[in-house]
Design an enzyme around this catalytic site. Sequence first.
Site, short mmCIF file in Angstrom:
data_model
loop_
_atom_site.label_atom_id
_atom_site.label_comp_id
_atom_site.label_asym_id
_atom_site.label_seq_id
_atom_site.Cartn_x
_atom_site.Cartn_y
_atom_site.Cartn_z
N ASP A 123 0.83 -1.22 0.00
CA ASP A 123 0.00 0.00 0.00
C ASP A 123 0.86 1.27 0.00
O ASP A 123 0.67 2.15 0.85
CB ASP A 123 -0.91 0.04 1.23
CG ASP A 123 -1.74 -1.22 1.42
OD1 ASP A 123 -2.07 -1.87 0.41
OD2 ASP A 123 -2.07 -1.55 2.58
N GLU A 125 -11.39 -0.15 -3.51
CA GLU A 125 -10.57 0.38 -2.40
C GLU A 125 -9.37 1.12 -3.00
O GLU A 125 -9.25 1.27 -4.21
CB GLU A 125 -10.09 -0.75 -1.48
CG GLU A 125 -9.20 -1.76 -2.16
CD GLU A 125 -8.85 -2.96 -1.27
OE1 GLU A 125 -9.34 -3.07 -0.14
OE2 GLU A 125 -8.06 -3.81 -1.74
#
Length: 312
Positions: A9, A216
Amino acid sequence: MFPSDYMADPSGHVFNDKLYIYPSHDRESGIPENDNGDHFDMRDYHVLCLDDPDQPEARDLGMILSVDDIPWAGRQLWDSDVVEKDGRYYLIFSLKDKNDIFHLGVAIADRPEGPFCALPDPIRGSYSIDPCTFKDDDGQVYVYFGGLWGGQLQRYRDNKALESAILPQGDEPSLPARVARMSDDLTQFAEEPRPVEIVDEMGKILRADDPHRFFEASWLHKHDGTYYFSYSTGDSHLLCYATSESPYGPFRFRGELLQPVVGWTTHHSIVEWRGRTFLLHHDSVPSGGRTWLRSTKMAEIVYEADGSMRLL
Ligand code: FUB
């Protein structure tokens, strides 16, 4: 490309002409894989740094925040991002509280390398995961957030908790990410979060069964006056992007940026540095495909004359 430890991420920002990368710090939790994402049981954040775009490996500058130092913490430190304002650095992060509900928290530092000190409570009215901060040319800071399934976005409508989760199906409109302008001190939302609508060429919101709909990993960057919203499609495993003339959207779907990688999740950031544009993302190649042990990578992006993006 990046240090041997597992980092996912990646949120990249240029501070003092260096590229700082704020990743999630994956670890072997021993928790079996499930759709709730319990196996992503991360406990701290590190920061990585590159001094030069062609440097082969980033430096790990060490731990900047631990779950043990966050007063409201339950478990699972997921995606985060950092924004600078007036010489201070604000880490906005996703974390479950003691009731296993995700919220967004804020931690503050005087340097991009941290250490960061967490505020005692989460952002009021925050929910779900994957904050991306964006500072516009006028200095206003926005946070984009939200994620389906384990990210709990399907438990909310119009910023209110539902009695039970509802995931739109078939040709129903898909669930959008949310965006809110931040307060001047960057510790609270300055407004009710708004939907980040992604529309097709006819102006219709992408449907729930569209493989390009939002899931997301929101990211917002601006190039030549255009706002680019990029995101993961989750279970169709793509990184896609859409553009708008406003940070609030609506964003018109423009295309796919990255095809499925090894590992279930795909997540990224886009950063302009020394006249070049880079995609930071992750995959599970170094861990042999273990979806919860991911490694950060970097690739270059170029823009076409019509503003579309492609990997170099
Ligand atoms: O790292 C945990 C979660 O996996 C992130 O919050 C999602 O975007 C996915 O990458």
